[in-house]
Design a protein around this motif. Structure first.
Motif, PDB file in Angstrom:
ATOM      1  N   VAL A 108     -26.743   9.899  -6.004  1.00 26.99           N
ATOM      2  CA  VAL A 108     -26.937   8.519  -6.448  1.00 26.99           C
ATOM      3  C   VAL A 108     -28.321   8.350  -7.067  1.00 26.99           C
ATOM      4  O   VAL A 108     -28.477   7.725  -8.129  1.00 26.99           O
ATOM      5  CB  VAL A 108     -26.742   7.544  -5.272  1.00 26.99           C
ATOM      6  N   LEU A 109     -29.323   8.908  -6.420  1.00 30.76           N
ATOM      7  CA  LEU A 109     -30.686   8.783  -6.939  1.00 30.76           C
ATOM      8  C   LEU A 109     -30.847   9.508  -8.263  1.00 30.76           C
ATOM      9  O   LEU A 109     -31.532   9.029  -9.181  1.00 30.76           O
ATOM     10  CB  LEU A 109     -31.683   9.313  -5.915  1.00 30.76           C
TER      11      LEU A 109
ATOM     12  N   VAL B 200     -35.188   3.611 -10.787  1.00 23.88           N
ATOM     13  CA  VAL B 200     -35.461   3.269  -9.391  1.00 23.88           C
ATOM     14  C   VAL B 200     -36.501   4.216  -8.819  1.00 23.88           C
ATOM     15  O   VAL B 200     -36.415   5.436  -8.983  1.00 23.88           O
ATOM     16  CB  VAL B 200     -34.170   3.349  -8.546  1.00 23.88           C
ATOM     17  N   VAL B 201     -37.488   3.644  -8.149  1.00 27.45           N
ATOM     18  CA  VAL B 201     -38.518   4.409  -7.451  1.00 27.45           C
ATOM     19  C   VAL B 201     -38.184   4.390  -5.961  1.00 27.45           C
ATOM     20  O   VAL B 201     -37.931   3.325  -5.389  1.00 27.45           O
ATOM     21  CB  VAL B 201     -39.909   3.800  -7.680  1.00 27.45           C
ATOM     22  N   SER B 202     -38.176   5.551  -5.333  1.00 27.94           N
ATOM     23  CA  SER B 202     -37.851   5.624  -3.906  1.00 27.94           C
ATOM     24  C   SER B 202     -39.013   6.229  -3.129  1.00 27.94           C
ATOM     25  O   SER B 202     -39.807   7.005  -3.654  1.00 27.94           O
ATOM     26  CB  SER B 202     -36.589   6.458  -3.680  1.00 27.94           C
ATOM     27  N   ASP B 203     -39.076   5.851  -1.853  1.00 22.00           N
ATOM     28  CA  ASP B 203     -40.132   6.362  -0.980  1.00 22.00           C
ATOM     29  C   ASP B 203     -39.628   6.328   0.455  1.00 22.00           C
ATOM     30  O   ASP B 203     -38.661   5.625   0.780  1.00 22.00           O
ATOM     31  CB  ASP B 203     -41.395   5.509  -1.125  1.00 22.00           C
TER      32      ASP B 203
ATOM     33  N   PHE C 273     -36.787   1.317  -1.769  1.00 20.84           N
ATOM     34  CA  PHE C 273     -36.351   1.444  -3.154  1.00 20.84           C
ATOM     35  C   PHE C 273     -36.862   0.239  -3.944  1.00 20.84           C
ATOM     36  O   PHE C 273     -36.717  -0.900  -3.512  1.00 20.84           O
ATOM     37  CB  PHE C 273     -34.821   1.508  -3.230  1.00 20.84           C
ATOM     38  N   LYS C 274     -37.451   0.543  -5.122  1.00 25.76           N
ATOM     39  CA  LYS C 274     -38.008  -0.514  -5.963  1.00 25.76           C
ATOM     40  C   LYS C 274     -37.661  -0.240  -7.423  1.00 25.76           C
ATOM     41  O   LYS C 274     -37.457   0.921  -7.810  1.00 25.76           O
ATOM     42  CB  LYS C 274     -39.536  -0.573  -5.810  1.00 25.76           C
TER      43      LYS C 274
ATOM     44  N   GLU D  90     -27.022   4.069   3.328  1.00 20.93           N
ATOM     45  CA  GLU D  90     -27.062   2.827   2.559  1.00 20.93           C
ATOM     46  C   GLU D  90     -27.727   3.011   1.192  1.00 20.93           C
ATOM     47  O   GLU D  90     -27.990   2.024   0.496  1.00 20.93           O
ATOM     48  CB  GLU D  90     -27.798   1.742   3.354  1.00 20.93           C
ATOM     49  N   VAL D  91     -27.957   4.257   0.788  1.00 17.52           N
ATOM     50  CA  VAL D  91     -28.602   4.496  -0.499  1.00 17.52           C
ATOM     51  C   VAL D  91     -27.788   3.940  -1.673  1.00 17.52           C
ATOM     52  O   VAL D  91     -28.362   3.318  -2.575  1.00 17.52           O
ATOM     53  CB  VAL D  91     -28.913   5.996  -0.689  1.00 17.52           C
ATOM     54  N   PRO D  92     -26.454   4.134  -1.729  1.00 17.59           N
ATOM     55  CA  PRO D  92     -25.731   3.566  -2.879  1.00 17.59           C
ATOM     56  C   PRO D  92     -25.916   2.058  -3.023  1.00 17.59           C
ATOM     57  O   PRO D  92     -26.161   1.565  -4.132  1.00 17.59           O
ATOM     58  CB  PRO D  92     -24.271   3.928  -2.574  1.00 17.59           C
TER      59      PRO D  92
END
Length: 342
Positions: free
Chosen positions: A58-59, A66-69, A86-87, A115-117
């Motif tokens: 997904v990422l 999308v920026v993830s951390d 996620f931002k 819950e990433v999707p």
């Protein structure tokens, strides 16, 4: 045709879907292995790897949008919650709402990657900031530890929203899947009863349980048939699985915390609520009764998507089923409705 306003028709949603039956026969299904506490470490490891791969896909598909951390949120006892952030890579000029999601897994398994999707798709669609909350699992951590962990994260998030890039005046949504949805119901009532500021502006309840049978409010108890349907369809398997999860967590099944559907100070003042309901789910009618209470007793805005014939968390189990695309589309639209953006 089944409708929300005619509870006598709800069992029609519980007729098993022919395509899922075919997929089971053809072994085109990804199922949870039998849960036994002795095999739990291996189960968790395998499930974490599977879901981690799903999240990575997904990422990757989101690319640079999308920026993830990964952040570690302090909890009351000095430990931390591993939480995913996620931002949007380009912050909206008018600010970002905040969406906080809690994964499922029966309090025994599960990771924030589940819950990433929902998080990634919501960030892409609405420019919001989204968190997927980690919490401690049973049997190592008994009830009410998972609730306390999620409450602590919610409070920390409320106090640090600006640092996360969110503006709570744009929206503050709390949601969860399965066990995460059960905790969402309780946390929302804690927030209301403590006059939390800023208040939650939306709730997302996905394939969730909200009460055990005897805690269903009396006027609605006759509407709760999904658990009987499941037991008739699956024999003792449904109840046995439920018993295993509850034995590991050891909740106070008579407490209001475990039964937000039967909350003693009722459900007035809750925010607008979006529900996704699986038709053959053991807990289907808990969600439908809760929606009925919110909408008819308290005039709270609700939105519901029901997936006829589909089992609990079918999007994990039957990834190739056509209903999965609809589910993910509905999730994004429902979160947008909660944020007044769709």
């Amino acid at each position: 045709m089944a409708t929300l306003d005619d509870p006598s028709t709800w069992p029609q949603w519980g007729i098993p879907d022919a395509q899922t039956i075919k997929m089971i026969e053809e072994e085109d299904v990804r199922v949870f292995p039998p849960v036994g506490l002795d095999s739990l470490p291996k189960l968790r490891e395998a499930w974490s790897e599977t879901i981690g791969n799903d999240a990575a896909e997904v990422l990757q598909a989101a690319g640079s949008e999308v920026v993830s951390d990964e952040i570690h949120v302090p909890l009351r006892d000095g430990t931390t919650s591993r939480t995913l952030l996620f931002k949007p890579s380009a912050k909206p000029a008018d600010g970002s709402a905040l969406v906080v999601l809690i994964h499922g897994g029966g309090f025994l398994i599960g990771t924030p990657e589940m819950e990433v999707p929902a998080c990634v798709n919501a960030v892409k669609a609405y420019g919001c900031v989204c968190l997927s909350v980690g919490y401690r699992l049973a049997p190592e951590s008994k009830y009410p530890t998972p609730y306390e962990d999620c409450w602590d994260v919610l409070q920390w998030t409320r106090s640090h929203a600006a640092e996360l890039g969110a503006d709570l005046s744009k929206g503050f949504v709390l949601g969860g899947t399965s066990a995460g949805g059960r905790m969402t119901g309780t946390l929302a009532l804690w927030a209301r009863d403590s006059n939390m500021q800023p208040p939650l502006t939306g709730l997302y309840l996905n394939a969730t349980s909200l009460a055990y049978a005897d805690a269903i409010p009396g006027p609605y108890r006759h509407l709760y048939r999904s658990h009987v349907e499941a037991e008739a369809r699956e024999g003792r398997r449904a109840q046995k699985s439920k018993d295993t999860f509850e034995k590991a967590l050891d909740p106070d099944i008579h407490s209001e915390v475990w039964n937000p559907l039967g909350w003693p100070t009722d459900h007035h003042g809750l925010p607008r609520t979006y529900l996704q309901v699986c038709g053959t789910d053991y807990h289907r009618d808990e969600a439908l009764i809760f929606e009925r209470i919110l909408r008819l007793e308290h005039q709270i805005d609700t939105r519901v998507d029901v997936y006829p014939g589909m089992p609990h968390v079918f999007w994990f189990k039957f990834r190739n089923h056509p209903a999965c695309k609809l589910f993910y589309k509905d999730t994004v639209a429902g979160l947008g409705w909660l944020l007044h953006l769709a």
